[in-house]
Structure formats: structure tokens, C-alpha cells
Enzyme design. Sequence first.
Site, PDB file in Angstrom:
ATOM      1  N   GLY A  64       0.817  -1.203   0.000  1.00  0.00           N
ATOM      2  CA  GLY A  64       0.000   0.000   0.000  1.00  0.00           C
ATOM      3  C   GLY A  64       0.848   1.249   0.000  1.00  0.00           C
ATOM      4  O   GLY A  64       2.070   1.203   0.126  1.00  0.00           O
ATOM      5  N   CYS A  65       0.179   2.381  -0.138  1.00  0.00           N
ATOM      6  CA  CYS A  65       0.883   3.642  -0.317  1.00  0.00           C
ATOM      7  C   CYS A  65       1.586   4.091   0.964  1.00  0.00           C
ATOM      8  O   CYS A  65       2.752   4.495   0.934  1.00  0.00           O
ATOM      9  CB  CYS A  65      -0.077   4.702  -0.815  1.00  0.00           C
ATOM     10  SG  CYS A  65      -1.641   4.789   0.070  1.00  0.00           S
ATOM     11  N   TYR A  66       0.892   4.029   2.101  1.00  0.00           N
ATOM     12  CA  TYR A  66       1.534   4.424   3.349  1.00  0.00           C
ATOM     13  C   TYR A  66       2.713   3.518   3.661  1.00  0.00           C
ATOM     14  O   TYR A  66       3.767   3.945   4.123  1.00  0.00           O
ATOM     15  CB  TYR A  66       0.539   4.357   4.512  1.00  0.00           C
ATOM     16  CG  TYR A  66      -0.406   5.519   4.595  1.00  0.00           C
ATOM     17  CD1 TYR A  66       0.067   6.822   4.657  1.00  0.00           C
ATOM     18  CD2 TYR A  66      -1.790   5.326   4.645  1.00  0.00           C
ATOM     19  CE1 TYR A  66      -0.815   7.895   4.760  1.00  0.00           C
ATOM     20  CE2 TYR A  66      -2.667   6.390   4.751  1.00  0.00           C
ATOM     21  CZ  TYR A  66      -2.173   7.683   4.803  1.00  0.00           C
ATOM     22  OH  TYR A  66      -3.036   8.733   4.912  1.00  0.00           O
TER      23      TYR A  66
END
Lengths: 348, 348, 348, 348
Positions: B154-156
Amino acid sequence: MGSVQIRVGIVGATGYGGGELIRLLERHPAVEIAGLAARGRDDEPIGRSHPHLASTARRVAAELPDGLDAVFLGLPHGAAAAAVPQIVERGTAVIDLGPDFRLRNAADYPRWYRFDHPAPDLLTQAVYGLPELHREQLAGLARSAGPRIVASPGCYSTTSILALAPLARAGLIGDVVVDAKSGVSGAGREAKAEMMFSEVNESVKAYGVGGHRHVAEIEQELGLLCGAPIEPVDFLPHLIPMTRGILAACHVRPTRPSSQAELDELYSAAYGSEKFVAVVPEAPATKHVLGSNMFQVHVRWDERTGRVLAIGVLDNLVKGAAGQAVQAFNVLFGLPEAAGLEQLPLSP
Amino acid sequence: MGSVQIRVGIVGATGYGGGELIRLLERHPAVEIAGLAARGRDDEPIGRSHPHLASTARRVAAELPDGLDAVFLGLPHGAAAAAVPQIVERGTAVIDLGPDFRLRNAADYPRWYRFDHPAPDLLTQAVYGLPELHREQLAGLARSAGPRIVASPGCYSTTSILALAPLARAGLIGDVVVDAKSGVSGAGREAKAEMMFSEVNESVKAYGVGGHRHVAEIEQELGLLCGAPIEPVDFLPHLIPMTRGILAACHVRPTRPSSQAELDELYSAAYGSEKFVAVVPEAPATKHVLGSNMFQVHVRWDERTGRVLAIGVLDNLVKGAAGQAVQAFNVLFGLPEAAGLEQLPLSP
Amino acid sequence: MGSVQIRVGIVGATGYGGGELIRLLERHPAVEIAGLAARGRDDEPIGRSHPHLASTARRVAAELPDGLDAVFLGLPHGAAAAAVPQIVERGTAVIDLGPDFRLRNAADYPRWYRFDHPAPDLLTQAVYGLPELHREQLAGLARSAGPRIVASPGCYSTTSILALAPLARAGLIGDVVVDAKSGVSGAGREAKAEMMFSEVNESVKAYGVGGHRHVAEIEQELGLLCGAPIEPVDFLPHLIPMTRGILAACHVRPTRPSSQAELDELYSAAYGSEKFVAVVPEAPATKHVLGSNMFQVHVRWDERTGRVLAIGVLDNLVKGAAGQAVQAFNVLFGLPEAAGLEQLPLSP
Amino acid sequence: MGSVQIRVGIVGATGYGGGELIRLLERHPAVEIAGLAARGRDDEPIGRSHPHLASTARRVAAELPDGLDAVFLGLPHGAAAAAVPQIVERGTAVIDLGPDFRLRNAADYPRWYRFDHPAPDLLTQAVYGLPELHREQLAGLARSAGPRIVASPGCYSTTSILALAPLARAGLIGDVVVDAKSGVSGAGREAKAEMMFSEVNESVKAYGVGGHRHVAEIEQELGLLCGAPIEPVDFLPHLIPMTRGILAACHVRPTRPSSQAELDELYSAAYGSEKFVAVVPEAPATKHVLGSNMFQVHVRWDERTGRVLAIGVLDNLVKGAAGQAVQAFNVLFGLPEAAGLEQLPLSP
């Protein structure tokens, strides 16, 4: 109303802070704006610099008139330190929105602001203008025969100090990371390439990496509350694509395990009777306080990490600047603390 | 080009991640998009959901065709876990953009995602699709006879892990606060009242207070790099008024004093030969990577506080989602790692 | 690719237009960027002015090298007029992104731009670089022995002219109001107080009231299409809080009643085979073309008012500036018209 | 103050218009908010729907209490028409912020709003609540024994009508194009995919192409001022990436040549003594009126085109909705017209 009006002047009237002071003081029931000053703007209608205030029909002058009860100063650092001594000598109260009288230790000025303070004796007489922490001292200043100088805190400092004060008083702060996000109006009104819309929009960046000046105030005030110097604060500000508002997320490693119940009690005790502070049960948004003098804080014990999170929000130009200055001015002049500050936030 | 094309399908084509996959794969020199699928959109032109992609003249179907070499999955958590077993059984490779195969320990699914994982055996065979950390495993997967599942991060997680990896490997992470700021496209495309323009604009707020799901991935991967579990990460995400981009400020209390020279060396060693990572000498802005697959990181030793600050930025829909998935796909299929990902960032 | 590369230079490389040219030409299959020039930036890495382009590792110089096949000029008006004669004398082609060669009548320069044109003879030899209208002339220029000057149109002009061209050709334009909305990157990169984020955000205003310079181009080109001067165009631009994009709403009182069927036919005939123009069935948004060289137009007959509405959108820095310049350059050098311009739009 | 308070209720309290009414009426010196109503929100604290109003400690109910002097209605079209008859029967005054009583001709409702008006007789008794045009009628309504219904105008209508009224009265309007730009709060608070931040930000689009409903009001009111029906207005609204504010650019082909002097005189005569209208010498920005009840208009004779341009701006939620409703309410109840509306605009 209609009774005796306090005559005030505003120096630095054409900046963002100055505009906010006019907006608030123009509708203040006990104030007469007797003069607006800004460099090189002699006899200019206020609408030229602040089109939204054109309806006030006021004019800016190069100098303030004589005989003022109080002067609000919005000047670059160093300039207020030079100007204040002769203002207070005349018996006029000063509410300084800059940093020149915020630090008690004169040695901090060359360190953080790169100038030698020209009036170190006045530093000890000035009061840090955060009414929630220094209300008694502000009231004492009102009764004193000495110079009346209110050092109105900056926006980052107000957010951080108010978010952490109950923890500091309780001796709970082990070490602390303050990660702050600010709208760009805090950077002032001067044209700068990096503040152009095209550069700021759709972007976020940290700045002042390695030590923003506001850290000095934050460490000073938290240390006073603790009763001892605290560990250096890891403070990191960010610029985000909005105009107004500051959010500070304060990540605290506590000196001992706490609990949600203890935190709730500490914050309720500290702020339960404060008109401009609300302890809120969910993470607040800056939009909830836009245009108002409100400060909102949310505090949370995280069982998983054994840490405390305190999140504070305010409008950097109101509770973080002009509104706070008016609030302290009200205390100084024995007025109701909320006079002129009753506006509800503007949302959406 | 013009040679053998890899036939791929995209499930979840009408979401933001799906749109980004189409944008990238449509121009990928070795890929043929053989099918786009989304629930309830049978035979709809792609321009209806993605007007900017209308010129591709593609259509969305309810199901993908047979005979695909690879499938990119953009599905709600839980749905991929159910669908993947039968896809890989047919010999088709899966690049899953959701969380269903990112955690190695099946017990983490009920804890963080509130579902029991239906295929725990596949969890250990899937590879966490961060090429900068797991390039060898991805290449190994390519050669294996077993199921090929890439669990694209994911992005985080990508931002945090890449920002901290060199510190974790060096055993420098004492405790860590990750304070992240995200554009709102990360919240997906479904209409939600709190994501309306009027609510998001001119505002910032924290969310997921008390434990965002991405913490699980971050702790897993940093622990692997350390060779031992790390202390619980204090992770706090914020929503800011922009569409794309993530910035993670990682505040680290190191296990021992470090220095700028040591940090520079660690990051240079880790990323010097990475095509999609740039170690930058000043705090980066998300705008510097917009629309590209670049990750930028800045690391700094703060002598005053004795702490380390690592700031990472990326475009959440590219290096934080679709671009990263394509990058891992390239490794998996033995293509040049940058194929289809050569676009420069778009600024201003 | 890999074959003979055309050597180009870019003057004004540090502005927004210059950055876009680098972004596009760096990935152009038939181009070698042989030099970047900007005043007072000798030997500066491009990343200092364009952080998003740092990965190209290019440097800016004060002057371009010799022996270039083509030069792209991004200069203030008046400066290109002075510089172009000696460039074309050396046989180098010029693609000028400024207004200095757009107007055919030298007398228009003192009127609209307040300078006397120093090379009026070149004005008649330059070609207005809108390939959709002047493709043949551009190709003719390629074969001519004379100076090769492409006067690349401005962003407002491109939007307005392409939106109205089919109506102008059909003699349908009675009178016309062009009401345009622009992102602020069109105002350039120089720091200006009124372009600061805090001033632009949450606001809209008209500017250039009473006659924006681009009107001259618009009237010239529409007049050419009509075969006769058209009535003065009522053109009003607005600044809105976004970075990129222009939307022009063209309100036309037609010379005679029309119908939706006639309009559809006119636009389809004009643009059906154009690669970079899409006639769309609903009012388009600038976001649908962001970062791409696409122009979208929607045309509508309004039975109630008996008027025609044509709405055009483009990205002001691509089809409204750098992309269009590259498109015309491709025609001039006999390359595929879309070379280097294949990127799909970036959304959201 | 402190004297007799007028008891009011607000229906639709949880929408944006409702929130603005609370913000204004909460501080109105002659008003007591006696009830807030919204569907399905029985006994909910107002802070749940309007966090910025939490400090008022008010609660929302499903129904209003009895014995109110006035009710402000913020309801979907059709709903107010059904509810108003029984409210006015009880002697309660109604200020309706929706369209149900704005059109005098009952036949316009099926045409523009697709419902048959259930109380056509009340249409002729209602007053269009634009005090600048209908102040006498509002005052007359106060004295009448009949039903008191104020049909408060919409945001687009107010901007367009006030911008054009002096021209209409002087018979100068030949034909007119109104090209309007609106912040998205005008679209209401319901979650819609196309109003999500990621869709709206960095984009502009026209909507309601071919006939927005507000045209009916605009044509009605301008016709009344002209003394004869005017030509169909070419009205085109746009959605731009901001929350509050409307700008309408009114492009007029006059019935005869005019001059700047004549225009200045017309507008000065019309608005010179209006408290909430300012005729400004330069093109205004919506930011100049944000959060206030001000309307600003700029008018200009364009010698080159022989046309008139009138540009109006206001805050769509204040002078375009709640503020205007309060202003008309003040007139209706014989209060100072500016009571509760004294706030200065908020800028930046």
C-alpha cells in the site's frame, strides 16, 4: 457600548495579521481604531491592500497618531524590540504579535533570531500572552505601574503549548515529537516564488528541518509548566495546500504509563472553564475553527504503543495571531475576555 | 516492441487504481491489455468511468477473458483472498493491489482486517511486492513452478518502509513515529460525505487514530530488516486538501548516536543504484514526483535532539499503487524494470 | 528510434513552458536535447529550477551550443522578435512559444504589445503553428529554402480558435462572447503578490477586462476562416484556483438558425481525423485532458435561445504551449505528428 | 438587545444553508433560535452534523416547536410548497430558501421544476425576497393580514439580477449572456461522486448546459424591471474548485450605445445607498466578500466591442442564501436591515 472606547493603533496594518486585527477590532464593542500604520503607504485607503475591508473606509498612514491607549505591533523580528521602549515610555500598552518579547532569556535571541536584544530588561517585564496559561500575570500587568508589554505567542507555539500543557503540568512528557501542518498564510504576504499557487497546490513538504524558531518558545513554556527543562522537542512544520489553519500532532512518550481516564481528567481540569478551548472526543479538523478564536484539542492514550497522542487545531490568523492578541488585550484592559471574539467559525 | 506481448487483465478497472493501471499498461511496450473487469459494468465504454481514458476506446466487462498471463487485482480486502486461489491454479500470475496477501502471519488478518484468511498456505508463497527489498524473491517467483502471487504494498507502507529501511537494516531504530500526510485519492472513489470537496478543502485532520491497518505491514517489513520485531510503530495518517501524493515524516529515536555522514552512507548504499528511488539533499515535496513512479527520501541527523528524521514522498497512485504493481510485474516477467514507467513527473 | 536524432535547444528552460518542453522532449524518440538556456543560470543543474526533472541530470547554460536543428523559444514578448533573425539565418528552425510572430499585420504589435516589430518581413513568412488549421503550411515551410519560423499559438487562442473554427468556416458566427477560465500557471513563474496561494485559493476573478492581448490572434484566425473580418470578439478571461487547464465557453449568436445535427456534422467533418481533438457529447472538464496534448470540444444548439454554445478545454502548458509546439515541430520535421506526445491524461 | 426576542425555527438545519442560518441567527441581537429541525435526526447534538457549531450546544429535532414567529425553510423543491400553507395559516411568517414561491406564474413550475404547484394562490401573495428590489413589498407584507411568505432568491439569481438590474431598468439590455462560476457548496451537502474532492480539484467544467432552472427567476425579475419580457437569457453555470463564492460575468449587447459615464451613473443611483451592495472600480474577486452579506458589482463600457460587461460577486451561502434570508427577515420584522449581518469578510 457607546461608553468609553479604548483608542488603539495597529502597526503593520497591510499584512495578513494586520488585516485580521482590523476585521476583529472594527467590530469590537469597546475599541476605537484610532490609527493604522504601514511603511510607505501614507494616506492610502485600506481597500487597496485589503479589498475585503474597503467598506470600513479607513486609511493607512506612515505613522500612528499620539494619545493611544494600546498599540498592536505586527513587525519583522528585531523591529519591535527597537520600537517598543519609546512606546511604553509614553504609557501606551503594547501587544506585540512578533517574537521580540516572547523569550525570557536574552541569550536566546542571538541563538534563534540572530540579533542581540536591545532591551533585555523589558524581557522580564513582558508577559507571554497566552491567557489560558498567564491570565493572572496579564491582569497583574494591568495593575502595574511599569511598562505593559504583551508578547503574543506565535501560531505553532500556541497550538503545541496548549495541546501539551496538561501533560507538562502532570510531569508526563518523556520525549515529544510535534509534527505540525500549516496553511500558507502563516508565511506572510510578501511575494515569494515558493508560495505561488502553482507551487503550493497539490503538494506538501516539510520545512525548517533541523530547528524552527518557534521551538524556543515551546520549550520555554513547557519547561515552566514542568518546573524543569524538558528534553529538546523534535518539532517539524509542514506546508500544506490551504490558506488558514494549523494542526499539530504531538506524539508523546510518557514518563510513566497513563490511561484514557487520566488524560480526560487532566484536560478537562485544565480547559473545562476556558471559553476558547474545547476538548473534543474525536480528531478535530482545522475547518471546525476557521475564522474563530477557538482552539480544539483531542487527547488519546494508545494502549498498543504505550504512548500519548495530543492533536490541536486553530486558525493561525485568529487564535494563532490576531484573535489571541485581542483576547490578551481584553484581559489587560479588564474587558470581558471574549469581547470582539464572539464570531462562530465559518464552514464549509 | 511488436514482439510477443504479455496478455494482462485488470479487475477493479473503474476505480482510481484501475484507471492508473490502464494509463500505464496502455503504453507499456510489452503488454496487451486483454480485458478490463468491474462489477455491474458489463460492456460499458471505459470513458464513462474514466473520461480521461476515453481515447483508448476500451470497454469494461463483468468478467475477464480466459488465457491471461497475468491479472492485476484491485478489490476490497477479503475479496482477493477468495478469488486468487482459482486464478493461480490456472497458471495465471496475480499482482494483488489489496492487502490480502501482504501479511505473512494468517493470524494478523482477523486482528487488522476482521476476516479469517481462507488460503493461509498461499500467504507464505506470496511475495511482498516491493522490488527495492524483495527483487530476488520476485525473480525467484518467476522461476518457480508454484503459484505466482505478488502482494503489492500500500501507499503508506511503501513510503514508510522505504524511508526507514536503511535505518532498520543498520539496527538504528529505537522507537519511531511515522506522521503521514495523504492526498484524498487514497481513500478511493466511492462517494462519501466526508470526502466531498467542500469538506476537504481548506482543512486538515488526522484519522485512523489508534491504529491504521497499514501499521501491520510496516512493522512486519521493518522487523524483517532488523532481524527482530521492532517496537510498535506510532503511525498517524492525515488527510490534506490535495488529490495525489503522500509524505511520511519518520521521527526516529536511534538506538545509538549517529551522524549525517553515517546516514548519507547508509542511504546511498541502499538506494544508489535504484532507478525509482532518489536520496535528496533537501526536504522533498510530493509535487516533485507527481504522476511518476519515483520515491524521494531525505534523511537528516539532528544534533540538537539526537534524533534522526527521514522524510519520504511518492505519488500514492503510482509508486504507492499501480506503478509499483507494474514494476513488480516487470521483474516477475523478466522485463526491464522501468518498462512502461518512464514518464517524468508532471509539475507544476 | 536509435536512428538520426534531431538536435534541439530550449531557450527559457527554467520557466513553466520550458519545464514542459523538457518533460516532453526528453522522452521524444527522435530528439536529442542538445542545450538548455536561461538568463543568469550558467551551468546550474536543472533540478534547482525544476526539482521534478532532476533525474534527467541536465544543466542549464547561459547560451545554447551551435549546430542545432531547431530551437524552442520561451521568451518575453519583444525578445524573440529581436533574436529570431540571426537564428534562422544560420538555418536553424525556430518554434517560438511567444506572440512575436503570431500576428500577420506588423501594425498590430504596437497596438496590442506596445513595441514596433523589428522584422516585419519575417511575419509574413512565419506560420501560425496550429496544425489542425495550418498543417499544409507547416509542411510547406519544411520544404522551403527560406526561414523556418513557427509561431506557436497561446493557450487562450488555441482553445477559442479550435472551439469556434468549424462555425467560422461555415459562416455561422454572428457575434461571439468568449468567456474563459484559466489555471494560474498560465501567468508564468515569476513571483507576484496576486498569484500567491493565499490570494488565489478560494477565489475567482476576471482580469484583462477591456481587451486581453490574445484577442488579436483569435480575431485574425477566425477572420481567415470566415474569409472576412469578424465582429470584435468579446473575450473575458478569469483566474480560478487551479494550476493547469483552460476552459473557454464560446457563446455564439449565429448568423442564421442552425440545428444540433448541422453542428454535429460540422465538428465531425473538421475534427473526425484529428489525433489531438475529440468532439465530446457532454460538457468536458479540464481534468479529462490534464498533462496530455488533447483538446476536447462540445458544441450545442440551444433551441430556447437560438444560440450556439461551444466549450473547449485543454491543458494550457501542453496543447496550450509546449505540446502544441512539439506537435508543430513534428510536422515541420516530417515526423509522426504524435511523436513524444502519446501520454494519456493524468486523472484524478 | 435583551428586549423582546423574535422566536424562529430552522427547517433543514443540517444542510449547508441551515448551518449558515444558525451561524448568523445565533448572534442576531433580536432573535431567539427556538428550534432546529431535520429529517431523521431527532435529538441529535448539532455538532454531529456541524462540528463548527458544537459550541452552541443546540440539538436538532425531527419537528419544530409551536408558537414560532418565523420559520426559515431549507427544503428540496416541492417540499416547501406542500408545507407552507399550514405554517402560514398559524400566523407564522415563512422565509423559504428554496424555489417554491419564487415564480409568479404557476405554469412555470411544471416547466422548470417538474411538479404542479399545490398552492398557486399563495404564489401571488409571496414576495421575492431581494430587498434591493422589493423592499417596499416586504415591508408591505409585514403590515398585511394575509400570509407572510418570503421567497428568498437563489445564489445564481441574486448575482445575475443585481448585476443587471440597473441596465434592465434603463432598457439597455439587448441580449445577454450570463456566464457564471460557482463554488461547490452550492450543490449541497449530499454525497455525490462528482463532488468528491479528487474529482473537483484541479478542474473546471460547465453544467446545466441548455437551461439551468435559475434562468426562470432571472428572466422574471429582469422582465419586471424592463416592463416587458426580455429575450431568453443565455445562462451558463460552471463548477470551479472552490467551496464558496459565485461570480457572474454578464455580457450585454445593449439596445443602444452607452458610455462609462452613463453606466457609472445608473449603478450609483441604484446602489449608492444600499448597505450590502458595493459598486467597485475594478473587477472584484469572490474572496473580497467571503463570509459576508456583501454583493460587489463592477460595470464597464467596452468601446472596442460596443458592449457592456457587468461582473457581480457574492458568497453563495450568505448573500446568495442564508444572509439574504436574514436580511429580508429583518425588513419583514421591522428590524435594522443589517442586524446580525455586520460581520466583515474573511480574507485571505
